[in-house]
Enzyme design. Structure first.
Site, PDB file in Angstrom:
ATOM      1  N   SER A 556      38.901  31.871  51.335  1.00 51.50           N
ATOM      2  CA  SER A 556      38.291  33.112  50.869  1.00 51.50           C
ATOM      3  C   SER A 556      36.793  32.932  50.705  1.00 51.50           C
ATOM      4  O   SER A 556      36.310  31.817  50.455  1.00 51.50           O
ATOM      5  CB  SER A 556      38.894  33.541  49.530  1.00 51.50           C
ATOM      6  OG  SER A 556      38.187  34.621  48.966  1.00 51.50           O
ATOM      7  N   TYR A 569      41.484  32.368  40.594  1.00 51.61           N
ATOM      8  CA  TYR A 569      41.564  32.619  42.036  1.00 51.61           C
ATOM      9  C   TYR A 569      40.478  31.849  42.781  1.00 51.61           C
ATOM     10  O   TYR A 569      40.744  31.152  43.771  1.00 51.61           O
ATOM     11  CB  TYR A 569      41.433  34.119  42.296  1.00 51.61           C
ATOM     12  CG  TYR A 569      41.512  34.516  43.759  1.00 51.61           C
ATOM     13  CD1 TYR A 569      42.738  34.649  44.390  1.00 51.61           C
ATOM     14  CD2 TYR A 569      40.353  34.771  44.492  1.00 51.61           C
ATOM     15  CE1 TYR A 569      42.825  35.025  45.724  1.00 51.61           C
ATOM     16  CE2 TYR A 569      40.417  35.148  45.825  1.00 51.61           C
ATOM     17  CZ  TYR A 569      41.654  35.271  46.432  1.00 51.61           C
ATOM     18  OH  TYR A 569      41.723  35.641  47.754  1.00 51.61           O
TER      19      TYR A 569
END
Length: 679
Positions: A556, A569
């Site tokens: 990501s 995250y």
């Protein structure tokens, strides 16, 4: 009868015959019908032959699979036939007999259908018929079985001369309903489609009943207790352990996909005393050995032998097989022969475990195995009545390296970029995972769609195609046992794994002081720990395959960019990002490349955003949830929304042929986020 009725009856007959494996093998045999049609140029009636074209399958035959040819021109061909030494030249003549566009390409058996004086002709490869055809005293057995109702035709390679021979027999023996073709199959004929089909079935069923009534009880010899089948669970465990090694060996010359079966037919054959002799004799029917090669590789150790001993012995046998195949080629090749296509086995038989078959795709591998089961049935019938006596090795070579077969191979479409690759995609039931699974399959890969939601994975796999293209596995990537079971399923389905996409993920958006230990643990368990576990399990398959491979992490932008309310995250994604670098450094020695993709703002179709992450991120940025994708797009340099398909395209680029020397790379797919540029 109208032309449409003639064709409709031919197709219906073909589909019925082809639907029953007792009648013929997949894509084997051909059927025909003769009729009349109005010539659109002259307006006159013209006699035509409709015959199954080259490469088609009777069970699924449609009108598009028929070749349409003019009978007057076909019947004139014997007058220009240059003789058996030049009979292959007659194949090109069929093109001058086509009616209009002609439909499918005419097969080598077209002459048989055209020249036999019957309105309807079937040429089939039934196990019972080939059992007679490959018996040492097949001619006498055919006479005993059928009297003068079915005629024996000695072995002749398919072609124009065989068509002439069968036509002459039909004319000289009007009482006959068909023929047994030595070493090959059967041909039947009739004045109507119904009569032709009935005659075909009479030959097949009469031969089967004859074998049942007159054959000995144990045609494969005494049982070998040491070679008895393992219990099912142990068989599958041993098969999964051996398959990557076998696939790697069978891919020495070119990459292959595998198929495994522990069919009772195979296990019983391998548990009997005569299996080694019969396997060494090879298959006989041209349709069989063109797909199974001249003979299989047979392991000569019992299933109780250690995995280490079996693996070592298989490597020895494979080397010997390659030497033997090269010697076979050199014994029979002429200066005009095509180059040797590869010396690896297409069929590997492991007593107590089963059969492993290989091909350029899953369907080809599966069909090769089905053909060898046909061959076992043929051997059983021939040995029950007499002695199995396939056609000579020299004749097998003439067909395997026939220029007409070579021309057929040259007409095959160019393989897709990921042909023969086997992909394992986690989180494949939705969003980026689904798009990636679909893209990899579109590019030719066999795909294992892995997802915690088994129903979603099944829907994606079904949308890609049948089990020859994709399968689904339900797996929680935090569970080692489930991962092991999922990789085992992938191996048993396709032979191994070449390409792993670590995509499974979830996200919890909270400020630091609201983030619980449970939040932190589940984020890291699914993405950091889960990716590690999947990569480790995949490496245990890839390394023994010795075929290299790819592992791609869907990381990501957040693994690089520091944003608010995102600690669990972002940290898990940073862990994944460094796993890419660590594994690239470690696995490069095995030819395994490890790369990553850093997406951002993939809202549409995303399981993460649909699960509540979207609403939370929208609240952070002060926008409506439905506007979140547009918001992300406006903050990028390109002002474009990122879709799952864009990430899938990056995955394909990383694993495709153009970046073969790239490993340890992270590719941003975020439409341009300057703060996330790699440094």
């Amino acid at each position: 009868m109208s032309v449409n009725e003639t064709v409709a009856q031919l197709l219906a007959r073909s589909n019925r015959l082809g639907a029953d494996p007792r009648n013929t093998n997949y894509a084997g045999g051909n059927t025909s019908a003769k009729g009349t049609e109005t010539d659109p140029v002259t307006g006159e009636q013209v006699e035509l032959l409709w015959v199954k074209g080259s490469g088609g399958d009777l069970g699924t035959l449609t009108e598009a699979g028929l070749a349409a040819l003019r009978l007057d021109r076909l019947r004139s061909l014997p007058s220009v036939y240059p003789g058996i030494e030049r009979e292959d030249e007659m194949v090109a003549a069929f093109d001058f007999c086509l009616h209009g566009r002609g439909g499918a390409a005419p097969s080598i058996d077209t002459a048989m259908h055209a020249l036999v004086n019957a309105a309807h002709v079937d040429h089939l490869h039934p196990d019972s018929g080939i059992a007679l055809a490959t018996s040492a005293n097949g001619e006498a057995l055919t006479k005993e079985c059928f009297g003068d109702r079915v005629v024996w035709v000695p072995w002749r390679r398919p072609g124009f001369q065989l068509g002439l021979d069968i036509a002459a027999i039909k004319d000289s023996q009007p009482q006959a309903i068909g023929a047994v073709l030595g070493g090959h199959g059967i041909t039947a004929w009739g004045d109507t489609s119904e009569q032709c089909e009935a005659n075909s079935l009479e030959i097949i069923r009469t031969a089967a009943a004859f074998i049942e009534q007159h054959g000995k009880a144990d045609p494969f010899g005494a049982e070998l207790p040491d070679f008895a089948p393992l219990p099912e669970a142990q068989r599958r465990e041993r098969a999964a352990a051996l398959f990557p090694l076998l696939r790697g060996l069978a891919s020495t010359d070119r990459a292959q996909v595998g198929h495994y079966t522990d069919s009772p037919v195979v296990l019983e054959f391998l548990s009997r005393a005569e299996h080694s002799r019969l396997a060494a004799a090879g298959t006989s029917c041209p349709d069989h050995f063109l797909r199974t090669k001249v003979r299989p590789l047979v392991l000569d150790l019992p299933p109780t032998a250690s995995l280490e001993d079996v693996s070592a012995r298989l490597k020895e046998l494979h080397e010997a097989y390659r030497e033997d195949y090269a010697a076979y080629y050199n014994r029979h090749a002429t200066p005009e022969s095509p180059a040797m296509r590869g010396a690896d086995p297409a069929i590997v038989l492991v007593p107590g475990v089963g059969m492993f078959s290989f091909g350029v795709n899953k369907q080809t591998a599966r069909v090769a195995g089905e053909f060898y089961i046909n061959a076992i049935n043929v051997m059983r019938g021939a040995e029950a009545l007499s002695t199995y006596a396939p056609i000579p090795e020299s004749e097998k070579f003439r067909i395997e390296y026939w220029e007409l077969e070579e021309a057929k191979l040259r007409r095959m479409p160019k393989p897709k970029p990921l042909a023969t690759r086997i992909a394992f995609v986690t989180g494949g039931g939705s969003g980026i995972g689904k798009a990636t699974a679909v893209r990899l399959a579109t590019e030719g890969a066999c795909v294992v769609v892995a997802d915690r939601d088994g129903a979603a994975a099944e829907a994606v796999a079904k949308g890609i195609g049948g089990p020859d293209a994709a399968i689904a596995v339900a797996v929680d990537v935090t569970d080692e046992e489930q991962i092991a079971a999922a990789l085992k399923a992938a191996v048993l389905a396709f032979g191994g794994v070449d390409l792993v996409v670590n995509n499974a993920g979830l996200s919890i958006s909270k400020p630091l002081m609201d983030t619980t230990i449970q939040d932190w643990d589940i984020q890291h368990d699914v993405m950091a720990r889960g990716s590690f576990l999947v990569s480790r399990a995949a490496a245990t398959v890839m390394v023994p395959q010795n075929m290299g491979g790819d592992i791609v992490y869907i990381a990501s932008k957040n693994g690089v960019f520091a944003g608010p309310n995102n600690v669990a995250y972002g940290a898990a994604k940073a862990d994944q990002a460094h796993q890419v670098r660590l594994l690239a450094a470690e696995l490069g020695q095995y030819g395994i490349r490890v790369n990553g993709v850093n997406p951002d703002g993939v809202v549409r179709g995303s399981g993460i955003f649909a699960g509540g992450w979207g609403a939370k991120r929208a609240a952070v940025y002060g926008v409506k949830e439905e506007d979140l994708g547009a918001y992300y797009a406006q903050r990028t340099l390109l002002k474009r929304e990122v879709l799952p398909e864009h990430v899938a395209a990056a995955v394909f680029t990383l694993v495709g042929p153009d970046l073969s020397h790239t490993t340890g790379l992270h590719v941003p797919v975020d439409a341009g986020v300057a703060a996330a540029f790699l440094r």
